[in-house]
Write a protein that holds these residues in place. Structure first.
Motif, PDB file in Angstrom:
ATOM      1  N   PRO A 186     -17.078 -27.652  -3.199  1.00 35.23           N
ATOM      2  CA  PRO A 186     -17.074 -27.289  -4.626  1.00 35.23           C
ATOM      3  C   PRO A 186     -16.872 -25.793  -4.840  1.00 35.23           C
ATOM      4  N   GLU A 187     -17.418 -24.983  -3.944  1.00 32.17           N
ATOM      5  CA  GLU A 187     -17.287 -23.526  -4.100  1.00 32.17           C
ATOM      6  C   GLU A 187     -15.817 -23.117  -3.938  1.00 32.17           C
ATOM      7  N   HIS A 188     -15.180 -23.716  -2.937  1.00 24.05           N
ATOM      8  CA  HIS A 188     -13.766 -23.411  -2.701  1.00 24.05           C
ATOM      9  C   HIS A 188     -12.932 -23.848  -3.903  1.00 24.05           C
ATOM     10  N   CYS A 189     -13.251 -25.005  -4.431  1.00 20.56           N
ATOM     11  CA  CYS A 189     -12.506 -25.544  -5.578  1.00 20.56           C
ATOM     12  C   CYS A 189     -12.636 -24.603  -6.781  1.00 20.56           C
ATOM     13  N   ALA A 190     -13.847 -24.124  -7.043  1.00 20.50           N
ATOM     14  CA  ALA A 190     -14.050 -23.203  -8.178  1.00 20.50           C
ATOM     15  C   ALA A 190     -13.268 -21.916  -7.946  1.00 20.50           C
ATOM     16  N   THR A 223     -20.984 -31.208  -8.952  1.00 21.67           N
ATOM     17  CA  THR A 223     -20.930 -30.536 -10.258  1.00 21.67           C
ATOM     18  C   THR A 223     -21.815 -29.290 -10.261  1.00 21.67           C
ATOM     19  N   ARG A 224     -23.019 -29.434  -9.737  1.00 22.99           N
ATOM     20  CA  ARG A 224     -23.947 -28.290  -9.694  1.00 22.99           C
ATOM     21  C   ARG A 224     -23.333 -27.125  -8.934  1.00 22.99           C
ATOM     22  N   ARG A 225     -22.831 -27.425  -7.750  1.00 18.65           N
ATOM     23  CA  ARG A 225     -22.307 -26.345  -6.896  1.00 18.65           C
ATOM     24  C   ARG A 225     -21.022 -25.759  -7.485  1.00 18.65           C
ATOM     25  N   LEU A 226     -20.183 -26.626  -8.040  1.00 16.92           N
ATOM     26  CA  LEU A 226     -18.936 -26.144  -8.658  1.00 16.92           C
ATOM     27  C   LEU A 226     -19.245 -25.183  -9.797  1.00 16.92           C
ATOM     28  N   LEU A 227     -20.156 -25.614 -10.676  1.00 15.30           N
ATOM     29  CA  LEU A 227     -20.443 -24.799 -11.859  1.00 15.30           C
ATOM     30  C   LEU A 227     -21.227 -23.544 -11.494  1.00 15.30           C
ATOM     31  N   ALA A 228     -22.079 -23.650 -10.474  1.00 19.97           N
ATOM     32  CA  ALA A 228     -22.820 -22.456 -10.040  1.00 19.97           C
ATOM     33  C   ALA A 228     -21.827 -21.406  -9.545  1.00 19.97           C
ATOM     34  N   GLN A 229     -20.862 -21.841  -8.766  1.00 20.84           N
ATOM     35  CA  GLN A 229     -19.857 -20.905  -8.247  1.00 20.84           C
ATOM     36  C   GLN A 229     -18.992 -20.361  -9.384  1.00 20.84           C
ATOM     37  N   TYR A 230     -18.590 -21.258 -10.247  1.00 20.96           N
ATOM     38  CA  TYR A 230     -17.732 -20.851 -11.377  1.00 20.96           C
ATOM     39  C   TYR A 230     -18.463 -19.818 -12.236  1.00 20.96           C
ATOM     40  N   ALA A 231     -19.747 -20.089 -12.508  1.00 21.49           N
ATOM     41  CA  ALA A 231     -20.524 -19.193 -13.374  1.00 21.49           C
ATOM     42  C   ALA A 231     -20.813 -17.860 -12.685  1.00 21.49           C
ATOM     43  N   ASP A 270     -21.087 -50.256 -16.628  1.00 24.28           N
ATOM     44  CA  ASP A 270     -22.140 -49.653 -17.450  1.00 24.28           C
ATOM     45  C   ASP A 270     -22.686 -48.370 -16.814  1.00 24.28           C
ATOM     46  N   ARG A 271     -22.410 -48.172 -15.530  1.00 19.21           N
ATOM     47  CA  ARG A 271     -22.873 -46.929 -14.869  1.00 19.21           C
ATOM     48  C   ARG A 271     -22.200 -45.691 -15.460  1.00 19.21           C
ATOM     49  N   MET A 272     -21.119 -45.903 -16.176  1.00 15.98           N
ATOM     50  CA  MET A 272     -20.460 -44.767 -16.834  1.00 15.98           C
ATOM     51  C   MET A 272     -21.455 -44.014 -17.734  1.00 15.98           C
ATOM     52  N   ARG A 273     -22.412 -44.753 -18.299  1.00 16.98           N
ATOM     53  CA  ARG A 273     -23.417 -44.107 -19.178  1.00 16.98           C
ATOM     54  C   ARG A 273     -24.166 -43.011 -18.427  1.00 16.98           C
ATOM     55  N   GLY A 274     -24.649 -43.373 -17.227  1.00 16.58           N
ATOM     56  CA  GLY A 274     -25.380 -42.399 -16.404  1.00 16.58           C
ATOM     57  C   GLY A 274     -24.467 -41.259 -15.961  1.00 16.58           C
ATOM     58  N   VAL A 275     -23.220 -41.603 -15.649  1.00 14.48           N
ATOM     59  CA  VAL A 275     -22.278 -40.560 -15.228  1.00 14.48           C
ATOM     60  C   VAL A 275     -22.158 -39.511 -16.340  1.00 14.48           C
ATOM     61  N   ILE A 276     -22.022 -39.973 -17.567  1.00 18.53           N
ATOM     62  CA  ILE A 276     -21.848 -39.035 -18.690  1.00 18.53           C
ATOM     63  C   ILE A 276     -23.159 -38.298 -18.982  1.00 18.53           C
ATOM     64  N   ASP A 277     -24.226 -39.054 -19.152  1.00 13.21           N
ATOM     65  CA  ASP A 277     -25.477 -38.422 -19.589  1.00 13.21           C
ATOM     66  C   ASP A 277     -26.027 -37.479 -18.524  1.00 13.21           C
ATOM     67  N   ASP A 278     -25.962 -37.888 -17.265  1.00 14.71           N
ATOM     68  CA  ASP A 278     -26.494 -37.027 -16.204  1.00 14.71           C
ATOM     69  C   ASP A 278     -25.613 -35.794 -16.008  1.00 14.71           C
ATOM     70  N   HIS A 279     -24.323 -35.979 -16.172  1.00 16.57           N
ATOM     71  CA  HIS A 279     -23.448 -34.809 -16.083  1.00 16.57           C
ATOM     72  C   HIS A 279     -23.753 -33.802 -17.179  1.00 16.57           C
ATOM     73  N   ARG A 280     -23.966 -34.323 -18.366  1.00 17.20           N
ATOM     74  CA  ARG A 280     -24.227 -33.382 -19.467  1.00 17.20           C
ATOM     75  C   ARG A 280     -25.474 -32.546 -19.182  1.00 17.20           C
ATOM     76  N   LEU A 281     -26.506 -33.200 -18.624  1.00 13.41           N
ATOM     77  CA  LEU A 281     -27.730 -32.471 -18.309  1.00 13.41           C
ATOM     78  C   LEU A 281     -27.455 -31.350 -17.305  1.00 13.41           C
ATOM     79  N   VAL A 282     -26.694 -31.679 -16.260  1.00 14.88           N
ATOM     80  CA  VAL A 282     -26.377 -30.665 -15.249  1.00 14.88           C
ATOM     81  C   VAL A 282     -25.507 -29.571 -15.871  1.00 14.88           C
ATOM     82  N   MET A 283     -24.529 -29.979 -16.658  1.00 15.19           N
ATOM     83  CA  MET A 283     -23.626 -28.990 -17.257  1.00 15.19           C
ATOM     84  C   MET A 283     -24.375 -28.061 -18.204  1.00 15.19           C
TER      85      MET A 283
END
Ligand code: AHR
Length: 498
Positions: A186-190, A223-231, A270-283
């Motif tokens: 993720p760090e390399h990607c960011a 997501t955590r590592r990508l955004l941490a690096q990006y930020a 239905d797991r898409m719900r968790g994908v969206i909601d949990d991502h938003r929390l991390v983001m």
């Protein structure tokens, strides 16, 4: 009796039309013999594109179309797809090891933009971040978007037939960089995203929107590592407007199913719900002002390969029936109900592939039940979402969140209230009491139902209209009750007096 309470005082905002986006990759039969038949084909076409598909696609007002991949994008050289078609190179492409097909480059930038113009879809270009230098993508942006006469690349575009710029707003930088897109960390990607967009900055206009590669489904660690690096990086040439996440309902199932098969797929979807909601929390932890939108760049059912009419010739082609329609409907309802979080979503893929809207081969062309779901939901685009509360039975499965058997979303636009439903119960019809209808709600409504007595029924080349929606005018009684058949998708349009 199920209950749906509509709350006109609570809305998450306007439903971005881009939640109803699409995806078309150079893979299997999506383009060649699907969308594109060629100008000299006996199949009726508009400048090489299958006419029946162009006309059908236009009817659902596609807001956005992603291209040219997917994984394909990560070894794509855009220069292969410009200039006279008969002189374009033939190439081994990203998918060659799986289907042995050579890319003919008959569809390139100009053809794709032409298809977008014909159908009204805004182009979303997924740029290669893995196997080319940033300058290559900077030049593609310049080629597409700079006025003719201003630069050599713009003049080349004009010489190739389009003097007016293509005005591409959406640019994805990288695809699945955690996997086929270079196996990056993720760090390399960011870091790569920042490198690419910094190089591109001089040709970027303020209305362009760049999308960074997010996680594979629920991989919050990425997501955590990508955004941490990006930020952590001080200057970005161009900020990320969106972060893409891919989530497939990967059941590997056959097109035939029993009751368990029906629910297994729905639980996975239905797991898409968790994908969206949990991502938003991390983001939110990295981006509290919510400057970065969540983009569900690829979604849909991924069944066993070879269930489509080409019987495996077209890589990943699968048939669709009411189970796929139900997944499409429950997912679109979810997107509507998360319209403050998800900025764009693209169902994968448009034709002859995964959760497709169309199947085509030679003269044959059919709209799948998925197409009809998009038609039923069309008027949600750009409408004001309304919160709903649903009381309906739930199904249980170990390791999964309870699944409500009734999926609903509501919106208001142009003097109409639109409610869309998926009755996910395979065996029982649903009697639904609508509560919270305002005084000005008319009683004479239009109910459109997509249903097949056997939910495994497919639209085939031999029987293309086996699953089509039925529209009828109904009068809602004072009790506000309507009944939907088992395993169906439905849209109810209620007029609202001014
Ligand atoms: O949609 C098929 C493939 O699935 C795409 O190319 C890739 O991005 C994903 O893994």
């Amino acid at each position: 009796m199920d209950t749906v309470r509509i709350d006109f005082s609570r809305s998450r905002g306007i439903i971005p039309p881009e939640l109803y986006g699409h995806f078309s990759e150079h893979i299997g039969g999506v383009f060649y013999d699907g969308l594109w038949v060629g100008e000299d084909s006996p199949v009726e076409n508009i400048r090489g594109f299958r006419k029946s598909l162009v006309e059908s696609f236009r009817r659902i007002a596609p807001p956005v179309l992603r291209w040219p991949g997917g994984c394909f994008a990560e070894t794509y050289d855009w220069r292969d797809g410009i200039g006279p078609r008969h002189m374009r190179p033939r190439r081994v492409n990203w998918w060659y090891r799986q289907d042995g097909r050579i890319e003919s480059n008959q569809v390139g930038t100009h053809e794709f933009m032409d298809f977008c113009r014909m159908t009204g879809a805004a182009p979303y270009v997924a740029a290669n971040m893995t196997s080319v230098a940033p300058l290559h993508i900077r030049n593609w942006i310049e080629y597409c978007t700079v006025p003719a006469g201003s630069t050599t690349l713009a003049d080349e575009r004009a010489a190739n037939g389009d003097s007016a710029p293509f005005n591409v707003r959406w640019w994805g930088i990288g695809n699945e960089n955690w996997g086929g897109g270079g196996q990056m960390t993720p760090e390399h990607c960011a870091d790569e995203f920042i490198r690419f967009t910094t190089v591109c900055a001089s040709v970027v206009s303020p209305d362009m929107r760049f999308i960074i590669c997010g996680a594979n489904g629920h991989d919050l660690e990425w997501t955590r590592r990508l955004l941490a690096q990006y930020a952590s990086r001080k200057s970005h040439g161009v900020p990320a407007w969106g972060m893409s996440v891919h989530y497939y309902t990967g059941d590997g199932a056959d097109v035939c199913f029993d009751e368990d098969g029906w629910y297994n797929t729905l639980f996975l979807a239905d797991r898409m719900r968790g994908v969206i909601d949990d991502h938003r929390l991390v983001m939110d932890a990295f981006d509290p002002e919510r400057k970065i939108s969540l983009v569900i760049d690829e979604w849909g059912c991924w069944h066993r390969d070879g269930t489509g009419p080409s019987r495996g010739r077209n890589l990943f082609e699968q048939q669709s029936n009411m189970r796929d329609a139900a997944v499409a409907a429950m997912t679109l309802n979810l997107f509507n109900n998360r319209c403050d979080t998800v900025g764009m979503a693209n169902i994968a893929q448009l034709c002859n592939n995964l959760h497709s809207l169309y199947l085509a081969d030679g003269e044959h062309f059919v709209e799948t039940p998925n197409y009809h779901v998009f038609a039923l939901f069309r008027d949600h685009m750009g409408a004001r979402q309304l919160e709903t509360r649903v009381l309906a039975p739930e199904k249980e499965k170990q390791g999964c969140a309870p699944l409500s058997t009734l999926s609903v979303s509501a919106s208001e636009k142009d003097g109409n209230l639109l409610l869309t439903f998926a009755n996910l119960d395979i065996a029982s019809s649903s009697a639904i009491r609508l509560e919270g209808l305002p005084e000005n709600a008319g009683r004479d409504c239009t109910l459109t139902v997509l249903h097949a007595p056997d939910p495994q029924t497919c639209n085939t080349f031999e029987d293309p209209y086996a699953v089509v929606p039925a529209e009828k005018n109904i009068r809602l009684g004072a009790d506000g009750v309507l009944t939907l058949p088992a395993a169906c998708v439905a849209a109810l349009k209620i007029p609202l007096a001014p």
